[in-house]
Design an enzyme around this catalytic site. Structure first.
Site, PDB file in Angstrom:
ATOM      1  N   CYS A   1      62.660  94.955  25.825  1.00 45.77           N
ATOM      2  CA  CYS A   1      62.596  94.608  27.305  1.00 45.77           C
ATOM      3  C   CYS A   1      61.349  95.646  28.300  1.00 45.77           C
ATOM      4  CB  CYS A   1      63.319  94.187  28.292  1.00 45.77           C
ATOM      5  SG  CYS A   1      63.996  92.069  28.198  1.00 45.77           S
ATOM      6  N   PHE A   2      61.868  96.876  27.522  1.00 47.20           N
ATOM      7  CA  PHE A   2      61.250  98.318  27.533  1.00 47.20           C
ATOM      8  C   PHE A   2      60.922  98.720  28.619  1.00 47.20           C
ATOM      9  CE2 PHE A   2      58.025  94.571  25.252  1.00 47.20           C
ATOM     10  CZ  PHE A   2      58.735  95.440  23.961  1.00 47.20           C
ATOM     11  N   CYS A   3      62.387  98.242  29.667  1.00 48.95           N
ATOM     12  CA  CYS A   3      62.916  98.647  31.277  1.00 48.95           C
ATOM     13  C   CYS A   3      62.126  97.984  31.886  1.00 48.95           C
ATOM     14  CB  CYS A   3      62.839 100.025  31.326  1.00 48.95           C
ATOM     15  SG  CYS A   3      63.804 101.803  30.399  1.00 48.95           S
ATOM     16  N   ASN A   4      61.685  96.870  31.755  1.00 49.89           N
ATOM     17  CA  ASN A   4      60.287  95.815  33.053  1.00 49.89           C
ATOM     18  C   ASN A   4      61.930  94.146  32.686  1.00 49.89           C
ATOM     19  OD1 ASN A   4      58.840  94.083  34.060  1.00 49.89           O
ATOM     20  ND2 ASN A   4      57.150  95.970  33.391  1.00 49.89           N
TER      21      ASN A   4
ATOM     22  N   ASN B   1      62.499  99.312  35.792  1.00 50.46           N
ATOM     23  CA  ASN B   1      63.180  99.553  36.173  1.00 50.46           C
ATOM     24  C   ASN B   1      63.357 100.650  37.393  1.00 50.46           C
ATOM     25  OD1 ASN B   1      64.736  97.417  35.669  1.00 50.46           O
ATOM     26  ND2 ASN B   1      65.719  98.804  33.357  1.00 50.46           N
TER      27      ASN B   1
END
Length: 382
Positions: free
Chosen positions: A313-316, A50
């Site tokens: 989503c692990f910032c992805n 992100n």
């Protein structure tokens, strides 16, 4: 060559290291300093964090355009050419290892964008390359002589846990083209009061490190580098690859009593190649009917067993939504009520809105692999 853990610099280094609060702070500093214009293009791959995607807000503020590309869009070779002299500047960003499933991408993309006419098919002008190496450097070495990216993002806490510090590594020849948007203590030599004049520090790192640098954290880096250099980056790479491969093979063998698989795995593990897959296992669990198990249930059970995993989503978002087969319209609809990528909403219409991630590092052991395999057997095989 001058070698620190993760980096290999030319002997007479052509790079400056600008210390920041985090990898995200490094990206923000670059975003606000890059010489955007109304004819600029910000190009980035889908599997980005992100914090990398967020650069597009700065680009569009100056009238620039942005475009997402898949890895397949970057296939092929360009013809070698001299650097184009242009007032238009473009930026291409990608991770050598993405943080969702650990897929690795070719570092050759750097030289392709710097020395060939390949990027001109996206936009004509000067192209700069940004490497988000935060997930890559803890278990890999980056040779900046062989792959001379213009900008590299790193996170020292991801390398060795402490201190919480990041850095923007910048090619010295690029620094003059960056626009310092403001100034403060430390970054300016002298400023006038009634006129807007400020003489900035001549050294690149001093010019962009506003205020008092976190000198105690910087001093602490010495011990972190010392320990990891003693272990050896090649040893860390081999160690984490072996553990990751073993866990992957065990997970693929798990079956419910009716023969259905217990997990769905993401990434490039099936290629059995450490050049294309990093030490991350991203997966979702499946019940004996083939339906998905919510990742929050997985997290709660893992906590009972004192196992540390990450869910969501692990910032992805690009890698996450592609893994789960979601299109843009579904993303806007399904994520409308979420408050974070790892909140309690984990399934909609039977589709997972994230995954489970197991990350393996220098201090992971075979006992950790066995513990996670036992955890799967205890809670998820029906």
């Amino acid at each position: 060559m001058c070698i620190l853990h993760g980096f290999k610099f030319p002997k007479r280094s052509s790079y400056s290291v600008i210390f920041t609060a985090s990898a995200t702070a490094s990206l923000r500093l670059l975003a606000e300093s890059f010489p955007w214009s109304s004819t600029s293009l910000y190009l980035y791959t889908r599997d980005n964090h992100n914090s990398v995607l967020g650069i597009r807000r700065w680009a569009t503020r100056y009238g620039a355009k942005f475009k997402m590309v898949e890895a397949t869009d970057l296939e092929g070779k360009g013809n070698r050419t001299k650097k184009i002299s242009s007032v238009t500047n473009h930026l291409f960003a990608f991770p050598p290892e993405e943080n969702f499933a650990g897929k690795k991408y070719p570092l050759d993309w750097i030289t392709k964008f710097q020395t060939t006419d390949f990027p001109q098919k996206f936009a004509r002008g000067n192209w700069y390359t940004l490497l988000d190496a935060a997930a890559f450097l803890p278990t890999n070495q980056l040779d900046l002589k062989k792959y001379p990216a213009d900008f590299v993002i790193c996170s020292f806490y991801k390398m060795f846990g402490f201190p919480n510090l990041g850095a923007l590594v910048v090619k010295n020849e690029v620094i003059p083209s960056l626009r310092k948007m403001g100034f403060s203590g430390g970054s300016v030599v002298m400023a006038t009061c009634s006129k807007d004049f400020a003489l900035l520090q001549p050294r690149g790192c001093s010019r962009f490190e506003d205020g008092t640098v976190p000198f105690l954290s910087i001093v602490a880096l010495h011990e972190g580098f010392k320990v990891l250099n003693e272990l050896g980056i090649k040893n860390i790479s081999r160690h984490t690859w072996c553990l990751t491969r073993e866990l992957y093979l065990r997970l693929t063998q798990f079956r419910h009593e009716n023969g259905r698989p217990v997990v769905k795995l993401y990434g490039n593990h099936n290629k059995n190649d450490p050049l294309t897959q990093g030490p991350i296992i991203a997966l979702n669990f499946l019940n004996n009917k083939g339906g998905y198990v919510g990742y929050n249930e997985v997290m709660k059970n893992a906590m009972n067993e004192n196992i540390q995993i990450r869910v969501g989503c692990f910032c992805n978002p690009g890698a996450c939504t592609r893994a789960n087969g979601l299109n843009d319209d579904q993303v806007e609809e399904y994520y409308q009520n979420k408050t974070s990528c790892h909140d309690s909403i984990d399934l909609i219409n039977g589709i997972p809105l994230g995954a489970v991630r197991v990350s393996l590092g220098a201090y992971s052991t075979m006992e950790d692999v066995e513990a996670f395999a036992a955890f799967v057997q205890k809670y998820f095989i029906q």
